[in-house]
Structures are given as C-alpha cells and as structure tokens.
Motif scaffolding. Structure first.
Motif, PDB file in Angstrom:
ATOM      1  N   HIS A 184      34.072  43.981  48.740  1.00  0.00           N
ATOM      2  CA  HIS A 184      33.102  44.815  48.051  1.00  0.00           C
ATOM      3  C   HIS A 184      31.713  44.603  48.640  1.00  0.00           C
ATOM      4  O   HIS A 184      30.948  45.557  48.844  1.00  0.00           O
ATOM      5  CB  HIS A 184      33.103  44.503  46.561  1.00  0.00           C
ATOM      6  CG  HIS A 184      32.238  45.424  45.763  1.00  0.00           C
ATOM      7  ND1 HIS A 184      31.893  45.194  44.471  1.00  0.00           N
ATOM      8  CD2 HIS A 184      31.627  46.598  46.097  1.00  0.00           C
ATOM      9  CE1 HIS A 184      31.111  46.165  44.032  1.00  0.00           C
ATOM     10  NE2 HIS A 184      30.940  47.028  45.001  1.00  0.00           N
TER      11      HIS A 184
ATOM     12  N   GLU B 178      36.912  44.840  38.891  1.00  0.00           N
ATOM     13  CA  GLU B 178      35.928  45.176  39.918  1.00  0.00           C
ATOM     14  C   GLU B 178      36.207  46.569  40.484  1.00  0.00           C
ATOM     15  O   GLU B 178      35.274  47.335  40.752  1.00  0.00           O
ATOM     16  CB  GLU B 178      35.960  44.139  41.039  1.00  0.00           C
ATOM     17  CG  GLU B 178      34.881  44.376  42.081  1.00  0.00           C
ATOM     18  CD  GLU B 178      34.617  43.166  42.947  1.00  0.00           C
ATOM     19  OE1 GLU B 178      33.776  43.279  43.854  1.00  0.00           O
ATOM     20  OE2 GLU B 178      35.230  42.123  42.717  1.00  0.00           O
TER      21      GLU B 178
ATOM     22  N   GLU C 170      25.362  50.164  43.178  1.00  0.00           N
ATOM     23  CA  GLU C 170      26.564  49.503  43.687  1.00  0.00           C
ATOM     24  C   GLU C 170      26.384  47.992  43.665  1.00  0.00           C
ATOM     25  O   GLU C 170      27.306  47.245  43.343  1.00  0.00           O
ATOM     26  CB  GLU C 170      26.882  49.974  45.102  1.00  0.00           C
ATOM     27  CG  GLU C 170      28.209  49.408  45.599  1.00  0.00           C
ATOM     28  CD  GLU C 170      28.543  49.828  47.014  1.00  0.00           C
ATOM     29  OE1 GLU C 170      29.621  49.444  47.486  1.00  0.00           O
ATOM     30  OE2 GLU C 170      27.734  50.524  47.631  1.00  0.00           O
TER      31      GLU C 170
ATOM     32  N   ASN D  43      28.190  44.357  41.632  1.00  0.00           N
ATOM     33  CA  ASN D  43      28.478  43.022  42.149  1.00  0.00           C
ATOM     34  C   ASN D  43      28.098  41.932  41.165  1.00  0.00           C
ATOM     35  O   ASN D  43      28.760  40.891  41.086  1.00  0.00           O
ATOM     36  CB  ASN D  43      27.734  42.795  43.475  1.00  0.00           C
ATOM     37  CG  ASN D  43      28.254  43.663  44.591  1.00  0.00           C
ATOM     38  OD1 ASN D  43      29.351  44.203  44.516  1.00  0.00           O
ATOM     39  ND2 ASN D  43      27.463  43.826  45.638  1.00  0.00           N
TER      40      ASN D  43
ATOM     41  N   ILE E  97      32.759  54.579  48.378  1.00  0.00           N
ATOM     42  CA  ILE E  97      33.120  53.434  47.542  1.00  0.00           C
ATOM     43  C   ILE E  97      34.244  53.763  46.568  1.00  0.00           C
ATOM     44  O   ILE E  97      34.879  52.847  46.030  1.00  0.00           O
ATOM     45  CB  ILE E  97      31.891  52.879  46.789  1.00  0.00           C
ATOM     46  CG1 ILE E  97      31.342  53.878  45.792  1.00  0.00           C
ATOM     47  CG2 ILE E  97      30.812  52.437  47.765  1.00  0.00           C
ATOM     48  CD1 ILE E  97      30.182  53.330  44.975  1.00  0.00           C
TER      49      ILE E  97
ATOM     50  N   ILE F 210      33.595  49.688  40.354  1.00  0.00           N
ATOM     51  CA  ILE F 210      33.205  50.419  41.556  1.00  0.00           C
ATOM     52  C   ILE F 210      33.322  51.928  41.312  1.00  0.00           C
ATOM     53  O   ILE F 210      32.447  52.712  41.709  1.00  0.00           O
ATOM     54  CB  ILE F 210      34.084  49.994  42.752  1.00  0.00           C
ATOM     55  CG1 ILE F 210      33.717  48.566  43.193  1.00  0.00           C
ATOM     56  CG2 ILE F 210      33.906  50.953  43.932  1.00  0.00           C
ATOM     57  CD1 ILE F 210      34.626  48.011  44.263  1.00  0.00           C
TER      58      ILE F 210
END
Length: 303
Positions: A151, A84, A43, A47, A189, A88
């Motif tokens: 996030h 994004e 995860e 980013n 998520i 995810i």
C-alpha cells in the motif's frame, strides 16, 4: 515471541510514518488547493487507520494457542489486510468524487512549487518505510506487513504521478489536468484494494500452501516412497506465517508400533526441515488393509 514483538514494532513504524506523511500532504493541499494533492493525502490517511489495525492484529497473532484457539491466532492478520483493502476502496471513492466535482469546476493552483517540494519529502519517507516493511514481511511471511508495504508503494507511485500531473498543470495552465490525475489515482488504487481483499479472503478459506512449497513437501515424500512407504490424503493450509501439513503414511502391517512411530517422527522432521514454519500431522495405516484407502477425503464414507 521476540520476532512477533518486532513485527508489532514495524506496525508502529507504519503508523508514525503515515501520520507524518498525511500531515505533510495536507499542508501541501492547503498551500496549493490541488485536488490531486488532496487525493494523495486521503490515501495516506488510510495508511494511518490501516497501520493502527495492523498493530492490533499483529499483537493478537502473536498470542499463544489456547483452549478456544488450539491452532493459534495467526489468521488475525487476514482481518488487517482485508480491512486495509476496504479502506483503500473507500479512499478511492472519496478521491473520485472530489476530483469529479473539481473537473466540472476547476480552481487555479497556488504555490505549486512549495506544495510539490513538501509532497516529495513525504514520498521519499514512504519509499524508505515501504522497503523496510517489504523485507520484514518477506522474512516473517507476514501478509499484514506485506499489505502495508505494498500500500505504501502504491502511495509512492501515486505521489510521483500526482507531482508530475500537478507540475504539468502549473506550467501549462490547464488546471483540469489536476482533476484528471486525481481520477486516475482513484482508479489505480481500486486495483490495489481489490487485490488485498481477495488475498485476505483466500487466507480465511484455508488456502493450500504455494505450489513451490508443495513441491518441497513432495520432494521429501518421494525419497521415502522409493523405499516402499506410501502416502495419501496429503493436505496443506496456511495461516499467516504458519503452514500446516497432514498426511496418511502407509507401511507394512507387520511393523511394530515403535518402528512406525520412529518413521513418522523422521518424516515429520524432514518436512519441517523443508518448511521451517510447518506444523506436521501424520496418521499411520497398514498398506494391506483396504480400509486404509477409504478415508482419503475430508468427507469420509459412511457405513
């Protein structure tokens, strides 16, 4: 331009923090063999990619209007937040698949205390950066910074849950709990990714400004309506941090052009006072002319 450069700097902050965080979490996974810690690291890897995209889109959004883009480039931010959201979801699928395999074939954890300490340091770093980005995003009304911040906060709470789960698994010896926690992380998520993609899609569809902002515009217009001035065809939309407001202003037909123009300038200034980032467009029409009421809709009547 200064503000937008500062937003780009926040994007670089996200990238730097993400690289440090994912490095620490991968180190923790290498030491412990925990699939939950691996899921946390994956995860964080998102980013890094999202932060790079954010920098590019924030730079593009700051570019001034041109002949091909007379309203500016602020919608570029929605590409960043939408990407994004997709990243995810990809991370969630990867985490879920890895965790499912580990659930079927559990592996004992090694050096859990050291791994949890490393993840704890990364989590504190994420929390600090997320708070900085949230404040900056709120000030600039930037969906890109807000998306990155939320996030990161998702990553923080994910890490907390993972640390608790791994700790319990290490203490009790129930190693399958490690995989169960990872699957829970994946499901959690997914919700964050879907929400980001939804908001990005709405932004690309010229969504109206928020009800609170619309109420501020209406409050301005009501002051003028009390003096006999009319309004219709009020339309609003938002693009990144910018707001666009257009309306038709109805005045007595015997007014001079100069008097009508002065009124429109006054109204536009009052709306900008209520919405500092708004671009206001007005169209003057006579109250007595029936034709003034035939063009209130986007699709005008054809004769």
């Amino acid at each position: 331009m200064t503000q937008q450069r500062s937003l780009t700097d926040y994007g670089w902050l996200t990238v730097a923090a993400a690289i440090i965080t994912v490095t620490l979490k991968l180190l923790a996974y290498a030491l412990t063999g925990s699939v939950a810690l691996l899921s946390d690291a994956l995860e964080s890897l998102v980013n890094v990619l999202a932060g790079g995209m954010a920098v590019a889109m924030l730079w593009l959004a700051e570019q001034p209007p041109d002949d091909e883009h007379p309203y500016g480039h602020t919608k570029a931010e929605y590409f960043s937040s939408g990407l994004e959201g997709m990243l995810i979801l990809v991370a969630a699928v990867s985490i879920g698949w890895t965790a499912f395999r580990r659930l079927l074939a559990p592996v004992p954890l090694e050096q859990p205390a050291v791994g949890l300490l490393i993840v704890g340091i990364a989590t504190v770093l994420n929390f600090i950066v997320a708070r900085v980005l949230l404040r900056a995003g709120a000030r600039a009304d930037s969906i890109t910074l807000e998306a990155n911040a939320r996030h990161l906060m998702t990553d923080v709470w994910t890490s907390v849950g993972v640390m608790v789960g791994v700790g319990v698994a290490a203490l009790t010896g129930w190693v399958r709990l490690d995989a169960v926690i990872a699957i829970a992380v994946a499901l959690h998520i997914v919700l964050a990714g879907v929400d980001l993609m939804r908001r990005s899609a709405l932004g690309m569809l010229d969504t109206a400004i928020s009800p609170a902002e619309q109420a501020r515009v209406q409050a301005v217009l009501q002051r003028y309506e009390a003096t006999g001035i009319g309004f219709h065809a009020l339309r609003t939309r938002q693009s990144g941090g910018r707001r666009f407001v257009s309306m038709h202003v109805l005045v007595p037909g015997d007014w001079s052009v100069s008097r009508g123009h002065e009124l429109l300038e006054e109204i536009e200034g009052a709306v900008r006072g209520a919405l500092p980032t708004a671009h206001v467009f007005t169209h003057l029409e006579p109250l007595e002319d029936p034709a003034s009421f035939e063009d209130q809709h986007i699709e005008r009547r054809r004769t």
